[in-house]
Write a protein that holds these residues in place. Structure first.
Motif, PDB file in Angstrom:
ATOM      1  N   ASP A   1      91.155 -29.147 -27.812  1.00 15.97           N
ATOM      2  CA  ASP A   1      90.986 -30.924 -26.432  1.00 15.97           C
ATOM      3  C   ASP A   1      90.474 -31.498 -27.500  1.00 15.97           C
ATOM      4  OD1 ASP A   1      92.997 -29.271 -24.862  1.00 15.97           O
ATOM      5  OD2 ASP A   1      90.970 -29.234 -23.231  1.00 15.97           O
ATOM      6  N   LEU A   2      89.328 -30.906 -28.069  1.00 12.57           N
ATOM      7  CA  LEU A   2      88.191 -32.150 -28.758  1.00 12.57           C
ATOM      8  C   LEU A   2      88.988 -32.576 -29.642  1.00 12.57           C
ATOM      9  CD1 LEU A   2      84.468 -29.924 -29.059  1.00 12.57           C
ATOM     10  CD2 LEU A   2      85.333 -31.993 -27.732  1.00 12.57           C
ATOM     11  N   VAL A   3      89.874 -31.587 -30.601  1.00 11.49           N
ATOM     12  CA  VAL A   3      90.484 -32.873 -31.424  1.00 11.49           C
ATOM     13  C   VAL A   3      91.196 -33.885 -30.760  1.00 11.49           C
ATOM     14  CG1 VAL A   3      92.150 -32.473 -33.642  1.00 11.49           C
ATOM     15  CG2 VAL A   3      90.801 -30.384 -33.174  1.00 11.49           C
ATOM     16  N   ASP A   4      92.118 -33.190 -29.766  1.00  9.20           N
ATOM     17  CA  ASP A   4      92.989 -33.877 -29.488  1.00  9.20           C
ATOM     18  C   ASP A   4      93.144 -35.856 -28.346  1.00  9.20           C
ATOM     19  OD1 ASP A   4      95.813 -35.098 -28.572  1.00  9.20           O
ATOM     20  OD2 ASP A   4      94.779 -34.287 -26.447  1.00  9.20           O
ATOM     21  N   SER A   5      91.227 -35.452 -28.192  1.00 11.69           N
ATOM     22  CA  SER A   5      90.717 -36.875 -27.692  1.00 11.69           C
ATOM     23  C   SER A   5      90.132 -36.963 -28.138  1.00 11.69           C
ATOM     24  CB  SER A   5      89.663 -35.915 -27.041  1.00 11.69           C
ATOM     25  OG  SER A   5      90.213 -35.044 -25.594  1.00 11.69           O
TER      26      SER A   5
ATOM     27  N   SER B   1      85.708 -31.699 -22.863  1.00 11.54           N
ATOM     28  CA  SER B   1      86.162 -33.213 -22.353  1.00 11.54           C
ATOM     29  C   SER B   1      84.822 -33.421 -21.778  1.00 11.54           C
ATOM     30  CB  SER B   1      87.560 -32.617 -21.276  1.00 11.54           C
ATOM     31  OG  SER B   1      88.832 -31.980 -21.764  1.00 11.54           O
ATOM     32  N   ASN B   2      84.058 -32.341 -20.127  1.00 13.72           N
ATOM     33  CA  ASN B   2      83.591 -32.801 -20.103  1.00 13.72           C
ATOM     34  C   ASN B   2      82.088 -33.933 -21.158  1.00 13.72           C
ATOM     35  OD1 ASN B   2      84.576 -33.045 -17.637  1.00 13.72           O
ATOM     36  ND2 ASN B   2      84.014 -30.978 -16.661  1.00 13.72           N
ATOM     37  N   ALA B   3      81.798 -32.632 -21.886  1.00 12.99           N
ATOM     38  CA  ALA B   3      80.860 -33.022 -22.700  1.00 12.99           C
ATOM     39  C   ALA B   3      81.592 -34.276 -23.688  1.00 12.99           C
ATOM     40  CB  ALA B   3      80.687 -31.209 -23.463  1.00 12.99           C
ATOM     41  N   LEU B   4      82.154 -33.843 -23.742  1.00 13.58           N
ATOM     42  CA  LEU B   4      83.267 -35.648 -24.579  1.00 13.58           C
ATOM     43  C   LEU B   4      82.851 -37.293 -23.924  1.00 13.58           C
ATOM     44  CD1 LEU B   4      84.040 -37.017 -27.940  1.00 13.58           C
ATOM     45  CD2 LEU B   4      86.160 -36.218 -26.395  1.00 13.58           C
ATOM     46  N   LYS B   5      83.742 -37.288 -22.762  1.00 12.63           N
ATOM     47  CA  LYS B   5      83.252 -37.894 -22.141  1.00 12.63           C
ATOM     48  C   LYS B   5      81.521 -38.711 -21.504  1.00 12.63           C
ATOM     49  CE  LYS B   5      84.525 -39.684 -17.737  1.00 12.63           C
ATOM     50  NZ  LYS B   5      85.381 -40.952 -18.306  1.00 12.63           N
ATOM     51  N   LEU B   6      80.884 -37.552 -21.442  1.00 14.44           N
ATOM     52  CA  LEU B   6      79.401 -37.656 -21.045  1.00 14.44           C
ATOM     53  C   LEU B   6      78.446 -38.120 -22.399  1.00 14.44           C
ATOM     54  CD1 LEU B   6      79.034 -35.064 -18.603  1.00 14.44           C
ATOM     55  CD2 LEU B   6      78.446 -36.860 -17.590  1.00 14.44           C
TER      56      LEU B   6
ATOM     57  N   ILE C   1      77.916 -29.173 -28.821  1.00 12.44           N
ATOM     58  CA  ILE C   1      78.204 -28.544 -28.752  1.00 12.44           C
ATOM     59  C   ILE C   1      77.951 -27.008 -28.261  1.00 12.44           C
ATOM     60  CG2 ILE C   1      80.163 -27.093 -26.644  1.00 12.44           C
ATOM     61  CD1 ILE C   1      81.691 -30.137 -27.208  1.00 12.44           C
ATOM     62  N   ASN C   2      77.325 -25.750 -27.452  1.00 18.00           N
ATOM     63  CA  ASN C   2      76.245 -24.631 -27.742  1.00 18.00           C
ATOM     64  C   ASN C   2      77.195 -23.627 -27.077  1.00 18.00           C
ATOM     65  OD1 ASN C   2      74.281 -23.045 -29.198  1.00 18.00           O
ATOM     66  ND2 ASN C   2      74.004 -22.572 -27.292  1.00 18.00           N
ATOM     67  N   VAL C   3      77.903 -22.996 -27.378  1.00 23.46           N
ATOM     68  CA  VAL C   3      78.834 -21.985 -27.220  1.00 23.46           C
ATOM     69  C   VAL C   3      78.313 -20.006 -26.742  1.00 23.46           C
ATOM     70  CG1 VAL C   3      80.530 -22.867 -27.755  1.00 23.46           C
ATOM     71  CG2 VAL C   3      80.155 -20.994 -29.002  1.00 23.46           C
ATOM     72  N   GLU C   4      78.867 -19.844 -25.814  1.00 20.42           N
ATOM     73  CA  GLU C   4      77.911 -18.294 -25.429  1.00 20.42           C
ATOM     74  C   GLU C   4      79.245 -18.164 -24.750  1.00 20.42           C
ATOM     75  OE1 GLU C   4      74.066 -18.619 -22.847  1.00 20.42           O
ATOM     76  OE2 GLU C   4      73.944 -20.699 -23.865  1.00 20.42           O
ATOM     77  N   GLU C   5      79.089 -16.633 -24.416  1.00 23.85           N
ATOM     78  CA  GLU C   5      80.142 -16.145 -24.132  1.00 23.85           C
ATOM     79  C   GLU C   5      80.657 -15.784 -22.433  1.00 23.85           C
ATOM     80  OE1 GLU C   5      81.525 -10.811 -22.828  1.00 23.85           O
ATOM     81  OE2 GLU C   5      79.311 -11.632 -23.014  1.00 23.85           O
ATOM     82  N   LYS C   6      79.459 -16.204 -21.674  1.00 25.62           N
ATOM     83  CA  LYS C   6      79.732 -17.113 -20.288  1.00 25.62           C
ATOM     84  C   LYS C   6      79.060 -18.452 -19.974  1.00 25.62           C
ATOM     85  CE  LYS C   6      79.354 -12.634 -18.471  1.00 25.62           C
ATOM     86  NZ  LYS C   6      78.929 -11.456 -17.503  1.00 25.62           N
TER      87      LYS C   6
ATOM     88  N   ILE D   1      78.263 -22.770 -21.074  1.00 22.90           N
ATOM     89  CA  ILE D   1      78.024 -23.745 -22.784  1.00 22.90           C
ATOM     90  C   ILE D   1      77.376 -24.457 -22.661  1.00 22.90           C
ATOM     91  CG2 ILE D   1      79.474 -25.517 -23.210  1.00 22.90           C
ATOM     92  CD1 ILE D   1      81.994 -24.151 -22.569  1.00 22.90           C
ATOM     93  N   SER D   2      76.191 -25.404 -22.882  1.00 19.49           N
ATOM     94  CA  SER D   2      75.348 -26.131 -22.899  1.00 19.49           C
ATOM     95  C   SER D   2      76.288 -26.821 -24.160  1.00 19.49           C
ATOM     96  CB  SER D   2      74.442 -25.587 -23.295  1.00 19.49           C
ATOM     97  OG  SER D   2      74.026 -25.697 -24.356  1.00 19.49           O
ATOM     98  N   TYR D   3      75.053 -28.835 -23.419  1.00 18.16           N
ATOM     99  CA  TYR D   3      75.563 -29.835 -24.550  1.00 18.16           C
ATOM    100  C   TYR D   3      74.800 -30.750 -24.233  1.00 18.16           C
ATOM    101  CZ  TYR D   3      78.011 -31.090 -20.326  1.00 18.16           C
ATOM    102  OH  TYR D   3      78.823 -31.242 -19.243  1.00 18.16           O
ATOM    103  N   GLY D   4      74.733 -31.198 -25.818  1.00 12.76           N
ATOM    104  CA  GLY D   4      73.367 -32.623 -25.491  1.00 12.76           C
ATOM    105  C   GLY D   4      74.244 -33.632 -26.734  1.00 12.76           C
ATOM    106  N   VAL D   5      72.535 -34.379 -27.506  1.00 17.99           N
ATOM    107  CA  VAL D   5      72.596 -34.608 -28.400  1.00 17.99           C
ATOM    108  C   VAL D   5      71.722 -34.325 -29.284  1.00 17.99           C
ATOM    109  CG1 VAL D   5      74.170 -36.499 -27.810  1.00 17.99           C
ATOM    110  CG2 VAL D   5      71.829 -37.361 -26.899  1.00 17.99           C
ATOM    111  N   VAL D   6      71.870 -34.530 -30.148  1.00 15.45           N
ATOM    112  CA  VAL D   6      70.405 -34.332 -31.597  1.00 15.45           C
ATOM    113  C   VAL D   6      70.841 -35.366 -32.593  1.00 15.45           C
ATOM    114  CG1 VAL D   6      70.414 -31.801 -31.448  1.00 15.45           C
ATOM    115  CG2 VAL D   6      72.106 -33.028 -32.510  1.00 15.45           C
TER     116      VAL D   6
END
Length: 349
Positions: free
Chosen positions: A35-39, A86-91, A104-109, A111-116
């Protein structure tokens, strides 16, 4: 390639990439990256084209520890799902500029996201160089994948071990993205002081790289910095703007690095922005092997038999004429559809 077969092909490529990078087998991860690649291949926000940089990791704390002076802002943390990519990208996409990169930090259950941001000055290496390039230093503590649109619906997916260019058009591109730019910048800094050669090459690579991503085609010529060569150049390629006082980008960046004053940093930033605009103007931009900007908006016209056997569009023919004119140490070309070419005098010998 039909849409369904293209989707399957890209999913397989992403799956292979994740396996090589030793990412955990989270069920949502492959589809989320798709989804990220496509967007990001053609991302627009309120009518403006954006080129956000994104990295995905499974241990954001360890990543931040390896990057000096890193600043981060967490935007949200949600239950893991494909939709959250998709929400991470939009925000975060509108925030991903001026040195800020989406994570985008991925865990089993979850997802957290932000900017650095890991930049402390205009001369700081790019985040990509620090995270998955020659300055990266991650071991087994985390996995990381860097993703960015590099032009014409083509997305770079790069990790510590694997790399792929995912092209979502019928135009194919080579897999060695970045090599032509690196070669170009080595010529632009060939005759500068050794003390700052690496820093200045990295600086030009970041600046020109940004210009190439947002531009719609570029021509760059690099000439040896002596009076005879400059006179020959201006006589042969006279239709354009040559600066009465060339902009010494190398001097600007060394003063900024040595003085570290607000005035020096601001001056370097302003001239960097000016050069980026010149690079995306019609015609050719001319730099020297000592890091100076000589001119821009220079139109390349054939003389004598230089046009014999030339094929392709206007920028392609101009690139070939530049090579034949015997004025340049190297020439760089990027077409509107994203293809890049590099030539140097050593190629002709």
């Amino acid at each position: 390639m039909e849409e369904r077969s293209l989707r399957s092909h890209v999913l397989d490529l992403i799956g292979s990439f994740l396996y090589q990078e030793k990412f955990p087998s989270y069920p949502y991860l492959r589809e989320g990256i798709l989804d990220l690649v496509d967007s990001t291949s053609s991302y627009r926000e309120e009518g403006e084209e954006l080129y956000p940089e994104i990295f995905i990791t499974n241990n954001i704390e360890s990543v931040l520890e390896t990057l000096p002076f890193c600043k981060n802002v967490e935007i949200d943390r949600k239950s893991a799902s494909v939709k959250e990519f998709s929400n991470a990208l939009k925000l975060c996409a509108p925030l991903s500029r001026n040195g800020w990169v989406i994570y985008i930090n991925v865990e089993e259950k979850h997802i957290s996201y932000g900017v650095v941001s890991s930049e402390i000055s205009e001369l700081s290496p790019t985040f990509r160089t620090q995270a998955v390039g020659e300055l990266s230093q991650n071991g087994d503590e985390y996995c990381i994948a860097y993703l960015q649109n590099v032009g014409n619906k083509t997305v770079l997916l790069k990790g510590s071990e694997a790399s792929a260019l995912i092209c979502l058009t019928l135009n194919s591109r080579g897999s060695a993205h970045g090599l032509e730019l690196r070669s170009l910048c080595s010529f632009i800094t060939r005759d500068v002081n050794k003390q700052y050669k690496d820093i200045s090459a990295s600086y030009f690579e970041k600046l020109i790289g940004n210009a190439l991503i947002i531009g719609h085609g570029n021509l760059i010529g690099v000439v040896k910095d002596d009076m005879q060569n400059l006179s020959t150049l201006k006589a042969r390629h006279s239709d354009g703007i040559y600066l009465r006082n060339p902009i010494d980008m190398y001097e600007l960046l060394t003063v900024s690095e040595e003085e570290k004053t607000r005035e020096a940093c601001t001056s370097n930033r302003l001239y960097s922005s000016l050069l980026e605009s010149m690079l995306n103007h019609d015609g050719m931009t001319v730099l020297t092997t000592s890091g100076k900007v000589l001119g821009y908006h220079v139109f390349v016209k054939p003389q004598g038999g230089e046009e014999n056997d030339l094929v392709g569009g206007a920028r392609t023919r101009a690139f070939e004429i530049m090579k034949r004119s015997q004025c340049f140490e190297c020439c760089f070309y990027k077409s509107q559809d994203g293809n890049e070419k590099f030539w140097s005098v050593s190629d002709a010998q």
